[in-house]
Scaffold this active site. Structure first.
Site, PDB file in Angstrom:
ATOM      1  N   GLY A  33       0.518  -1.131  -0.138  1.00 55.35           N
ATOM      2  CA  GLY A  33      -0.103  -0.075  -0.017  1.00 55.35           C
ATOM      3  C   GLY A  33       0.820   1.306  -0.128  1.00 55.35           C
ATOM      4  O   GLY A  33       1.400   1.429   1.054  1.00 55.35           O
ATOM      5  N   LEU A  34       1.020   1.952  -1.383  1.00 55.39           N
ATOM      6  CA  LEU A  34       1.655   3.028  -1.397  1.00 55.39           C
ATOM      7  C   LEU A  34       0.672   4.324  -1.929  1.00 55.39           C
ATOM      8  O   LEU A  34       0.869   5.224  -1.314  1.00 55.39           O
ATOM      9  CB  LEU A  34       3.019   2.813  -2.378  1.00 55.39           C
ATOM     10  N   GLU A  52      -2.078   6.790  -2.772  1.00 50.75           N
ATOM     11  CA  GLU A  52      -3.084   7.550  -2.095  1.00 50.75           C
ATOM     12  C   GLU A  52      -3.677   8.425  -3.299  1.00 50.75           C
ATOM     13  O   GLU A  52      -2.952   8.709  -4.192  1.00 50.75           O
ATOM     14  CB  GLU A  52      -2.762   8.399  -1.123  1.00 50.75           C
ATOM     15  N   ALA A  85      -1.444  10.875  -3.891  1.00 51.60           N
ATOM     16  CA  ALA A  85      -0.068  10.436  -4.131  1.00 51.60           C
ATOM     17  C   ALA A  85      -0.039   9.411  -5.114  1.00 51.60           C
ATOM     18  O   ALA A  85      -0.087   8.283  -4.779  1.00 51.60           O
ATOM     19  CB  ALA A  85       0.527  10.475  -2.885  1.00 51.60           C
ATOM     20  N   THR A 113      -3.652  -3.694  -4.963  1.00 49.68           N
ATOM     21  CA  THR A 113      -3.982  -5.064  -5.565  1.00 49.68           C
ATOM     22  C   THR A 113      -3.795  -6.001  -4.459  1.00 49.68           C
ATOM     23  O   THR A 113      -2.922  -5.824  -3.538  1.00 49.68           O
ATOM     24  CB  THR A 113      -2.630  -5.286  -6.719  1.00 49.68           C
ATOM     25  N   GLY A 136     -11.406  -9.555 -36.379  1.00 50.83           N
ATOM     26  CA  GLY A 136     -12.176  -9.032 -36.884  1.00 50.83           C
ATOM     27  C   GLY A 136     -13.524  -8.767 -35.701  1.00 50.83           C
ATOM     28  O   GLY A 136     -13.310  -8.725 -34.656  1.00 50.83           O
ATOM     29  N   GLY A 137     -14.885  -9.113 -36.236  1.00 51.02           N
ATOM     30  CA  GLY A 137     -15.891  -8.946 -35.201  1.00 51.02           C
ATOM     31  C   GLY A 137     -15.954  -9.684 -34.065  1.00 51.02           C
ATOM     32  O   GLY A 137     -16.163  -9.397 -33.043  1.00 51.02           O
ATOM     33  N   GLU A 177       2.513   0.223 -11.076  1.00 48.86           N
ATOM     34  CA  GLU A 177       3.992  -0.069 -10.672  1.00 48.86           C
ATOM     35  C   GLU A 177       4.636   1.093 -11.413  1.00 48.86           C
ATOM     36  O   GLU A 177       5.872   0.870 -11.690  1.00 48.86           O
ATOM     37  CB  GLU A 177       4.067  -1.361 -10.815  1.00 48.86           C
ATOM     38  N   SER A 206       4.121   4.199 -17.983  1.00 45.47           N
ATOM     39  CA  SER A 206       5.162   4.453 -18.783  1.00 45.47           C
ATOM     40  C   SER A 206       5.913   5.746 -18.644  1.00 45.47           C
ATOM     41  O   SER A 206       7.216   6.025 -19.124  1.00 45.47           O
ATOM     42  CB  SER A 206       4.444   4.307 -20.126  1.00 45.47           C
TER      43      SER A 206
END
Lengths: 261, 388
Positions: B124-125, B127, B130, B158, B348-349, B372, B375
């Protein structure tokens, strides 16, 4: 309790079969796997290990490349591995194979020997019972369930439409069906350990109480005279019968003609 | 330089591939549609040691290397991107920082059950205020006697709610750095079930739908003093070190998604016929496949190189792998996005319909460019090293 499982490296028939120009199997070109019945036999032994603390040894006869299936067995949890390899052992039929493996087994301690019912390449289902004969062991083939009770094994032997429950005193030999169980996966750590583990390698000189005349191509009573590819089926034929009864009679006739039924 | 894999790695790949095909693939579509965490798969992976691959045996792990771990995440992600990230977040983001910065007691207490897969881990980093600016933390931890008291919240976590052990970052004070007043950040280990630690919103995501993404809430949550991870004030370094390794995991996930989509599409174009021939017989299809396969191979080399570099670091801590990890994640994620998008097009479809795997792979791929470190963050890391 000590269990020896005889395993064979076979071509993965799912990956397609290829032949050399002389009609022999092109083993180099095919993917190789542990024979499925043998893998079930190994799993059965590993469950005996989980349950009773059995020591499990895997044994194979083959080319040096066959160490791959021994390492796989170690990565699944087998304790020891033995490779029997020698130029003079090549070209063996089931008789020469079983004399060789019996010769190797005479060097090992065991309460139980487990083999697969049959290998998917030769498809004979002969080697297990022949090993038992050479060693004078009782044999229970087609095992779908194995239990231990003191110095006895209790095995369900599968038939087409029933099973028999058999009891035998150990030592004895059991041939396992792929239906016996769902083999476990290897573990990542087990794989890395398996490549560090020592594999005992035996040659002709290490086989106990075996005559030269019973080994390899020269020691094989049977010889493969010819190997050929399956004949490809031609295009299907379209038939328009007059009635459903005629259609059934025609299909039954064809199946009968081709010995399907 | 050697581009051939060792026999061990060949066999370990066979293992991961068989497991993914037999155990993970049959569930992939169902858990995605139901947004259901695949607990049964996690239990099976635990049984076979997949939850502690690069962890030394003395701490309950498999004692294998980072490359084997990367291959595991890759093979799982070929059939299910969610299963790949569950393993990655658990291993790279929770076990790794405790193993690297934890005391012997912390390792015995937390790493052993995590590596055995008896417990699941999370990190847990982030926020609400943040994300990329990880310095903008608001969660606070105050020492009160023998306990730290946590207040604040974390988002987009996660394995949230499913995990038992959390590595959490919080502000523990202020320090002066080059004349500026900066926040002092520290890392903590927090267990699920601690009073004052609850879960908020479950995120409803575009992709990796079966992964559990939750908000974490700390309200006067008291944890023992000894659950401080590493030195007080070193939290930011711990987070950055952890993310370097985590990026190898996400790069492997992206690589797997691209490979899975490409394999599926190769099979499809051989079968699908239009204008009287398989669509694979058209040169447009062939050239697209060639371009995709080439990019996937390039991505694979970057990912494996970063994994190898991390293994070198384990032997010699002077080795840095942060640029390699950033390049691998940046490139593999962008390749995953491009390849999965083109694979939907080649279907395709049908590619737009959920029965076909490629639409899920395309949705799953997008997150690899974001979490994480986006890019853009990877480009910051790489260019900072270039202009040093």
């Amino acid at each position: 309790m000590k269990v020896v499982v005889c395993i064979k490296q076979v071509p993965d028939t799912k990956g397609g079969v290829s032949f050399n120009p002389d009609g022999t199997l092109n083993r180099a070109a095919m993917l190789a796997i542990m024979n499925p019945d043998d893998k079930a036999g190994l799993e059965a032994a590993l469950r005996l290990k989980d349950q009773y603390g059995a020591e499990v040894t895997v044994l194979t006869m083959g080319l040096p490349k066959a160490t791959d299936v021994l390492r796989e067995a170690l990565a699944m949890g087998a304790d020891k591995a033995v490779l029997v390899t020698d130029r003079v052992l090549g070209g063996a039929d089931t008789w020469a194979t079983s004399t060789t493996i019996a010769g190797a087994l005479r060097n090992l301690e065991y309460d139980l020997v487990i083999t697969g019912r049959q290998a998917i390449d030769g498809d004979t289902a002969q080697v297990g019972p022949q090993i038992a004969e050479h060693l004078g062991l009782p044999v229970i083939s087609y095992a779908q369930d194995i239990k231990i009770d003191g110095d006895k094994v209790i095995v369900e032997r599968l038939y087409d439409d029933r099973y028999h429950v058999l009891e035998a005193k150990m030592p004895c030999l059991i041939t396992a069906l792929a239906e016996l169980n769902e083999p476990r996966y290897m573990t990542p750590g087990g794989i890395f350990d398996a490549f560090q583990a020592e594999i005992t390698t035996w040659g002709r000189a290490d086989l106990k109480d075996v005559e030269d005349g019973n080994l390899g191509l020269n020691g094989s009573p049977t010889k493969i005279a010819k190997a050929s590819d399956k004949v490809r089926k031609g295009a299907g034929e379209k038939v328009v019968p007059d009635s459903p009864e005629d259609a059934v009679a025609y299909i039954i006739g064809k199946l009968d003609e081709k010995h399907v039924i | 330089m050697d581009f051939t894999l060792s026999k061990e790695h060949d066999m370990v790949r066979t293992l991961f591939k068989d497991f993914a095909e037999n155990e993970v693939k049959p569930l992939a579509q169902e858990i995605d549609e139901q947004h259901r965490f695949p607990r049964e798969t996690v239990d099976k992976m635990a049984k076979y040691g997949f939850m502690g691959i690069p962890v030394p045996k003395e701490y309950g792990g498999q004692g294998a290397d980072t490359l084997a771990y990367a291959m595991c995440v890759e093979e799982l992600s070929k059939v299910c991107g969610t299963t790949g990230v569950i393993v990655s977040a658990h291993t790279s983001l929770c076990i790794d920082p405790i193993l690297t910065f934890g005391t012997e007691e912390q390792k015995q207490k937390y790493v052993v059950p995590l590596a055995k897969g008896e417990k699941l881990g999370a990190f847990g980093l982030t926020e609400p205020g943040a994300g990329t600016d990880a310095q903008g933390q608001q969660t606070k931890a105050v020492l009160d006697g023998d306990e730290w008291v946590l207040n604040g919240s974390k988002c987009f976590i996660t394995n949230g709610k499913e995990a038992d052990v959390y590595v959490i970052f919080a502000v523990t004070g202020k320090v002066e750095k080059r004349g500026r007043i900066m926040k002092e950040i520290s890392a903590f280990i927090v267990e699920k079930g601690t009073p004052g630690f609850t879960f908020g919103t479950k995120e409803n995501k575009m992709g990796i739908c079966a992964s559990s993404t939750y908000e974490l809430i700390f309200t006067d949550c008291r944890i023992p003093k000894e659950n401080l991870l590493g030195a007080q004030g070193k939290g930011f370094n711990i987070a950055m070190h952890t993310l370097d390794g985590g990026r190898i995991g996400i790069a492997s996930q992206a690589l797997g998604l691209a490979e899975g989509a490409l394999e599926t599409t190769i099979n499809y174009v051989k079968e699908r016929k239009q204008f009287g021939k398989a669509i694979g017989a058209f040169q447009n299809t062939q050239f697209q496949l060639a371009d995709m396969a080439t990019k996937v191979e390039a991505a694979k080399m970057l990912v494996y190189k970063a994994a190898r570099k991390k293994d070198e670091y384990k032997k010699d801590p002077k080795v840095s792998y942060s640029v390699e990890a950033a390049m691998a994640k940046l490139y593999a994620a962008e390749v995953a996005m491009e390849v999965t998008t083109k694979c939907v097009q080649l279907h395709g479809g049908y590619g737009y319909i959920k029965e076909y795997d490629v639409e899920r792979m395309m949705r799953d791929a997008k997150i690899t460019e974001i979490y994480e470190g986006t890019s853009e963050v990877q480009r910051m890391v790489i260019s900072a090293a270039l202009l040093k």
